[in-house]
Design a protein around this motif. Structure first.
Motif, short mmCIF file in Angstrom:
data_model
loop_
_atom_site.label_atom_id
_atom_site.label_comp_id
_atom_site.label_asym_id
_atom_site.label_seq_id
_atom_site.Cartn_x
_atom_site.Cartn_y
_atom_site.Cartn_z
N LEU A 27 0.71 -1.37 0.16
CA LEU A 27 0.07 0.27 -0.01
C LEU A 27 0.66 0.88 0.05
N GLY A 28 1.70 0.57 0.57
CA GLY A 28 2.77 2.90 0.44
C GLY A 28 3.73 2.83 -1.03
N ALA A 33 3.65 5.48 -5.67
CA ALA A 33 2.55 6.10 -7.38
C ALA A 33 2.32 6.86 -7.92
N ALA A 34 0.67 6.84 -6.28
CA ALA A 34 -0.15 7.79 -6.98
C ALA A 34 0.89 9.47 -6.54
N CYS A 35 1.21 8.68 -5.75
CA CYS A 35 1.99 10.60 -5.87
C CYS A 35 2.08 10.53 -7.20
N ALA A 36 3.52 10.43 -7.72
CA ALA A 36 4.54 9.42 -9.25
C ALA A 36 2.97 10.40 -10.14
N ALA A 37 1.99 9.43 -10.43
CA ALA A 37 1.33 10.12 -10.95
C ALA A 37 0.77 11.27 -11.30
N LEU A 38 0.16 11.94 -10.38
CA LEU A 38 -0.46 13.11 -10.03
C LEU A 38 0.56 14.03 -10.33
N THR A 39 1.83 14.31 -9.94
CA THR A 39 2.96 15.01 -10.16
C THR A 39 3.83 15.04 -11.60
N ALA A 40 3.21 13.84 -12.47
CA ALA A 40 3.37 13.50 -13.86
C ALA A 40 2.10 14.72 -14.44
N VAL A 41 1.61 13.76 -14.14
CA VAL A 41 -0.18 14.48 -14.73
C VAL A 41 0.19 16.86 -14.74
N HIS A 42 -0.11 16.57 -12.99
CA HIS A 42 0.72 17.95 -12.97
C HIS A 42 1.84 18.90 -13.68
N SER A 43 2.65 18.19 -14.61
CA SER A 43 3.76 18.72 -14.99
C SER A 43 3.79 18.83 -16.57
N ARG A 45 3.22 15.12 -18.42
CA ARG A 45 3.98 14.18 -17.87
C ARG A 45 2.90 12.99 -18.45
N PRO A 46 2.53 12.69 -19.91
CA PRO A 46 1.45 11.77 -19.87
C PRO A 46 2.09 10.15 -19.34
N GLU A 47 2.77 10.21 -19.89
CA GLU A 47 4.23 8.48 -19.82
C GLU A 47 4.08 8.40 -18.78
N PRO A 48 5.01 8.72 -18.18
CA PRO A 48 4.76 8.51 -16.32
C PRO A 48 3.56 8.69 -15.39
N ALA A 49 3.40 9.31 -15.73
CA ALA A 49 2.03 8.97 -15.41
C ALA A 49 0.98 7.76 -15.58
N VAL A 50 1.30 6.82 -16.94
CA VAL A 50 0.72 6.06 -17.57
C VAL A 50 1.30 5.08 -16.48
N TYR A 51 2.92 5.16 -16.49
CA TYR A 51 3.65 4.19 -16.04
C TYR A 51 2.98 3.62 -14.48
N ALA A 52 2.91 4.88 -14.24
CA ALA A 52 2.73 4.65 -12.86
C ALA A 52 0.79 3.88 -12.30
N ALA A 53 0.08 4.52 -13.02
CA ALA A 53 -1.17 4.14 -12.81
C ALA A 53 -1.53 2.27 -13.47
N PHE A 55 1.54 0.44 -12.95
CA PHE A 55 2.03 -0.20 -11.91
C PHE A 55 1.04 -0.25 -10.22
N MET A 56 -0.10 0.38 -10.25
CA MET A 56 -0.61 0.25 -9.32
C MET A 56 -1.57 -0.28 -10.04
N ALA A 57 -2.11 -0.45 -10.76
CA ALA A 57 -3.55 -1.34 -11.07
C ALA A 57 -3.21 -3.11 -10.50
N GLY A 58 -1.71 -2.88 -11.60
CA GLY A 58 -0.80 -4.43 -11.19
C GLY A 58 -1.20 -4.86 -10.31
N ALA A 59 -0.60 -3.91 -8.92
CA ALA A 59 -0.12 -4.47 -7.50
C ALA A 59 -2.18 -4.16 -6.91
N LEU A 60 -2.95 -3.52 -7.31
CA LEU A 60 -4.44 -3.67 -6.83
C LEU A 60 -5.06 -5.37 -7.31
N ILE A 61 -4.61 -5.38 -8.56
CA ILE A 61 -5.44 -6.34 -8.83
C ILE A 61 -4.58 -7.86 -8.20
N ALA A 62 -3.00 -7.50 -7.56
CA ALA A 62 -2.51 -9.02 -7.04
C ALA A 62 -2.92 -8.75 -5.52
#
Length: 98
Positions: A27-28, A33-43, A45-53, A55-62
């Protein structure tokens, strides 16, 4: 490296982390990763935001899969006996469908 490969790697990393790390640690990392995605969206930069999303999807599904497996194990281990209904006749040494 192509974008799809990076996305698949991020998703697989999320799955691997969640299936091997403790719940709170996972969860940490998801919150990080959510903070990284929000930071990437704010700046903008969509690619890092998609990668962070991904990552979060894989972790939450697992995490969901591990929780369901734990509930199944708990329920099945609470039974003293199991009843099996066979669809075909069974013979010693043979194979039958249950």
């Amino acid at each position: 490296m192509p974008l799809v490969a990076w996305g698949a790697l991020a998703y697989a990393l999320g799955l691997l982390l969640a299936l091997s790390a403790p719940f709170l640690g996972t969860l940490g990392f998801v919150l990080l990763a959510a903070c990284a995605a929000l930071t990437a969206v704010h700046s903008r930069r969509p690619e890092p935001a998609v990668y962070a999303a991904l990552f979060m999807a894989g972790a939450l599904i697992a995490l969901g899969s591990a929780a369901a497996e734990g509930r199944c194990h708990t329920r099945l281990s609470s039974f003293d006996t199991w009843a099996v209904e066979l669809n075909a006749p069974a013979y010693p040494g043979g194979v039958a469908r249950a």
